[in-house]
Design a protein around this motif. Sequence first.
Motif, mmCIF file in Angstrom:
data_model
loop_
_atom_site.group_PDB
_atom_site.id
_atom_site.type_symbol
_atom_site.label_atom_id
_atom_site.label_comp_id
_atom_site.label_asym_id
_atom_site.label_seq_id
_atom_site.Cartn_x
_atom_site.Cartn_y
_atom_site.Cartn_z
ATOM 1 N N MET A 54 -33.579 6.032 -1.661
ATOM 2 C CA MET A 54 -32.249 5.791 -1.283
ATOM 3 C C MET A 54 -31.607 7.071 -0.348
ATOM 4 S SD MET A 54 -30.246 3.283 -2.355
ATOM 5 C CE MET A 54 -30.389 2.728 -4.229
ATOM 6 N N GLU A 89 -33.372 9.155 1.381
ATOM 7 C CA GLU A 89 -34.533 9.708 2.279
ATOM 8 C C GLU A 89 -34.003 10.102 3.496
ATOM 9 O OE1 GLU A 89 -33.650 5.956 2.571
ATOM 10 O OE2 GLU A 89 -35.378 6.108 1.312
ATOM 11 N N SER A 90 -32.711 9.691 4.042
ATOM 12 C CA SER A 90 -32.471 10.042 5.166
ATOM 13 C C SER A 90 -31.049 10.706 5.423
ATOM 14 C CB SER A 90 -32.142 8.911 6.036
ATOM 15 O OG SER A 90 -30.985 7.868 5.366
ATOM 16 N N LEU A 91 -30.883 11.447 4.274
ATOM 17 C CA LEU A 91 -29.522 12.412 4.278
ATOM 18 C C LEU A 91 -30.000 13.195 2.981
ATOM 19 C CD1 LEU A 91 -27.216 12.242 6.178
ATOM 20 C CD2 LEU A 91 -25.898 11.029 4.564
ATOM 21 N N ARG A 109 -25.609 17.127 2.589
ATOM 22 C CA ARG A 109 -25.045 16.228 3.400
ATOM 23 C C ARG A 109 -24.605 14.879 2.876
ATOM 24 N NH1 ARG A 109 -26.292 17.639 9.333
ATOM 25 N NH2 ARG A 109 -26.790 19.874 9.038
ATOM 26 N N TRP A 161 -20.510 14.077 3.056
ATOM 27 C CA TRP A 161 -20.124 12.529 3.325
ATOM 28 C C TRP A 161 -19.067 12.163 2.479
ATOM 29 C CZ3 TRP A 161 -18.898 9.601 6.918
ATOM 30 C CH2 TRP A 161 -18.658 8.043 6.475
ATOM 31 N N LEU A 209 -16.882 14.791 17.528
ATOM 32 C CA LEU A 209 -16.997 13.418 17.290
ATOM 33 C C LEU A 209 -16.153 12.374 18.010
ATOM 34 C CD1 LEU A 209 -17.946 11.555 14.961
ATOM 35 C CD2 LEU A 209 -16.133 12.259 13.580
ATOM 36 N N ARG A 212 -17.859 11.821 21.409
ATOM 37 C CA ARG A 212 -19.102 11.262 21.112
ATOM 38 C C ARG A 212 -18.784 9.424 20.980
ATOM 39 N NH1 ARG A 212 -23.506 12.167 18.834
ATOM 40 N NH2 ARG A 212 -22.772 11.425 16.791
ATOM 41 N N LEU A 213 -17.898 9.224 20.063
ATOM 42 C CA LEU A 213 -17.464 7.939 19.760
ATOM 43 C C LEU A 213 -16.827 7.189 20.907
ATOM 44 C CD1 LEU A 213 -16.302 8.490 16.094
ATOM 45 C CD2 LEU A 213 -18.273 7.374 16.804
ATOM 46 N N GLN A 258 -16.457 2.252 13.553
ATOM 47 C CA GLN A 258 -17.582 2.137 13.943
ATOM 48 C C GLN A 258 -18.854 1.992 12.693
ATOM 49 O OE1 GLN A 258 -18.773 2.502 17.441
ATOM 50 N NE2 GLN A 258 -20.190 1.359 16.364
ATOM 51 N N LEU A 259 -18.701 2.468 11.706
ATOM 52 C CA LEU A 259 -19.430 2.218 10.695
ATOM 53 C C LEU A 259 -19.225 0.788 9.772
ATOM 54 C CD1 LEU A 259 -19.125 5.805 8.673
ATOM 55 C CD2 LEU A 259 -21.083 4.876 9.993
ATOM 56 N N PHE A 278 -17.445 -2.202 4.397
ATOM 57 C CA PHE A 278 -17.491 -0.955 3.950
ATOM 58 C C PHE A 278 -17.253 -0.790 2.538
ATOM 59 C CE2 PHE A 278 -15.927 3.899 4.651
ATOM 60 C CZ PHE A 278 -17.241 4.264 4.884
ATOM 61 N N VAL A 308 -22.611 1.138 -4.440
ATOM 62 C CA VAL A 308 -22.962 2.175 -4.438
ATOM 63 C C VAL A 308 -22.326 2.999 -5.963
ATOM 64 C CG1 VAL A 308 -22.805 5.024 -3.713
ATOM 65 C CG2 VAL A 308 -23.411 2.969 -2.093
ATOM 66 N N GLU A 321 -24.613 3.595 -9.516
ATOM 67 C CA GLU A 321 -24.885 4.936 -9.902
ATOM 68 C C GLU A 321 -24.544 4.997 -11.312
ATOM 69 O OE1 GLU A 321 -23.138 7.397 -7.150
ATOM 70 O OE2 GLU A 321 -24.658 7.473 -5.812
ATOM 71 N N LEU A 371 -27.884 -4.051 -1.875
ATOM 72 C CA LEU A 371 -27.709 -2.326 -1.580
ATOM 73 C C LEU A 371 -29.070 -1.733 -0.966
ATOM 74 C CD1 LEU A 371 -25.935 0.215 -1.588
ATOM 75 C CD2 LEU A 371 -26.561 0.217 -4.035
ATOM 76 N N ARG A 372 -29.962 -1.888 -1.389
ATOM 77 C CA ARG A 372 -31.390 -1.331 -1.237
ATOM 78 C C ARG A 372 -31.911 -1.584 0.188
ATOM 79 N NH1 ARG A 372 -32.856 1.412 -5.275
ATOM 80 N NH2 ARG A 372 -33.176 0.713 -7.544
ATOM 81 N N PRO A 396 -30.267 2.097 3.919
ATOM 82 C CA PRO A 396 -31.111 2.805 4.956
ATOM 83 C C PRO A 396 -30.570 2.686 6.349
ATOM 84 C CG PRO A 396 -32.708 1.465 3.758
ATOM 85 C CD PRO A 396 -31.452 1.272 3.385
ATOM 86 N N LEU A 412 -27.077 4.532 6.124
ATOM 87 C CA LEU A 412 -27.295 5.984 6.202
ATOM 88 C C LEU A 412 -27.646 6.695 7.411
ATOM 89 C CD1 LEU A 412 -28.652 6.507 2.528
ATOM 90 C CD2 LEU A 412 -26.349 7.341 3.307
ATOM 91 N N ALA A 413 -28.539 5.851 8.103
ATOM 92 C CA ALA A 413 -28.759 6.122 9.620
ATOM 93 C C ALA A 413 -27.777 6.192 10.364
ATOM 94 C CB ALA A 413 -30.037 5.054 9.930
ATOM 95 N N VAL A 446 -24.561 6.861 9.475
ATOM 96 C CA VAL A 446 -23.909 7.790 9.094
ATOM 97 C C VAL A 446 -24.469 8.980 9.968
ATOM 98 C CG1 VAL A 446 -23.229 9.554 7.368
ATOM 99 C CG2 VAL A 446 -23.115 7.024 7.006
ATOM 100 N N ARG A 447 -25.732 8.887 9.947
ATOM 101 C CA ARG A 447 -26.306 10.210 10.360
ATOM 102 C C ARG A 447 -26.118 10.301 11.962
ATOM 103 N NH1 ARG A 447 -32.377 11.784 9.502
ATOM 104 N NH2 ARG A 447 -32.444 10.002 10.819
ATOM 105 N N THR A 448 -26.372 9.193 12.728
ATOM 106 C CA THR A 448 -26.349 9.033 14.126
ATOM 107 C C THR A 448 -24.862 9.380 14.327
ATOM 108 O OG1 THR A 448 -26.020 6.790 14.008
ATOM 109 C CG2 THR A 448 -28.163 7.741 14.551
ATOM 110 N N HIS A 449 -23.853 8.747 13.809
ATOM 111 C CA HIS A 449 -22.516 9.027 14.427
ATOM 112 C C HIS A 449 -22.003 10.313 14.073
ATOM 113 C CE1 HIS A 449 -22.655 5.125 16.018
ATOM 114 N NE2 HIS A 449 -22.721 4.430 14.841
ATOM 115 N N MET A 481 -23.551 13.069 11.007
ATOM 116 C CA MET A 481 -24.371 14.141 10.572
ATOM 117 C C MET A 481 -25.294 15.129 11.489
ATOM 118 S SD MET A 481 -22.934 14.897 7.615
ATOM 119 C CE MET A 481 -22.081 14.478 6.383
#
Lengths: 160, 160
Positions: free
Chosen positions: A1, A3-5, A9, A13, A143, A146-147, B26-27, B39, B46, B50, B109-110, B114, B117-118, B120-123, B125
């Motif tokens: 869950m 693995e990518s952040l 971070r 977030w 940011l 970029r957006l 965007q997200l 969102f 999430v 948890e 969710l699972r 991915p 989170l990807a 969030v990273r590209t935009h 982090m």
Amino acid sequence: MTESLNPERLACWRAYIESSQRLFTQLEEDLRADSELSFADYHVLVLLSEAPGQRLRMGELAGRLVFSPSRLTYQISSMQKRGLVAKESCPEDRRGSEAVLTAAGLLTLRDAAPHHLASVRTHLMDDLDDAEVACLTRVFERLGRRLRAARDASSTPADN
Amino acid sequence: MTESLNPERLACWRAYIESSQRLFTQLEEDLRADSELSFADYHVLVLLSEAPGQRLRMGELAGRLVFSPSRLTYQISSMQKRGLVAKESCPEDRRGSEAVLTAAGLLTLRDAAPHHLASVRTHLMDDLDDAEVACLTRVFERLGRRLRAARDASSTPADN
DNA sequence: GAGCCACCGTTGCAATTTGAACGAAAGCGG
DNA sequence: CCGCTTTCGTTCAAATTGCAACGGTGGCTC
């Protein structure tokens, strides 16, 4: 869950999301408390007050506010009913129309601004040192660029 | 109009507002593109995933999501219709109820995580260096604490 | 244990927001 | 000057959100 952040971070977030949500909610509440304006109303007034001729095309306004076209139509018509702005059809392009700040709108803005800015300071800015301000500015301006670029690129299917 | 916030800080504030708005938009769009979630849906999942027993009281959930009570009621009932959560009345306090994550909700969710989170990273982090992450974390965690404290204080009329 | 006040979520209803479909113009190629 | 495609905003219906009023407990005091 995760693995990518990495954890740092992810925490960053989450803090950012939650605090921003809280901050926007709080500012909205403050603004409503000492003026008749919503956060959206206020931003419309600010943008118009700074525009040449105190007027802006609907599309331009929507772009800067990050509003959908239909949302902006509703927003402006609501402000029009309250006398804060007027709507005129655009001379150069008869498809379009522009929102114009009224005298009443300007007065309302001048009246609300000190309270709102004070609110921004107490909730956020007064608690930041200069280095933090510089960091936030750098991060968020980057940011934003970029957006905006991504948005422009996606509307142009592109040259692949 | 600017007497209470110097130009650097005003620019910082504006960049923060606009970019955040754009980022959230965007997200949300990305999330809808590769899952059936908004969102808000995602964050509910999430938080529940948890939580001990994968369940949370409505009030607790509303507080963390920064949602009004009625908004949360609507949100959960919507997710319930889609089978992502279930609602049970609380044993210890018969006034309350709690939202429980379903197996389908967890799978959803699972499946979505991915991608999200990807996104969030590209935009965001991937474009930050460690110092910036540290700065944002510090600033927003502090802000969150302050705003939560302010909210708690205002609900208790206080000892004046 | 009756009276009262505070708290938990939900409801009803109005206001706002979204998303798809449109009508009116502009811009372009022939 | 036609057709065609795009762009600009608006409109309509449906989904979401806020807000005030409520019904049902819990908690406390006497």
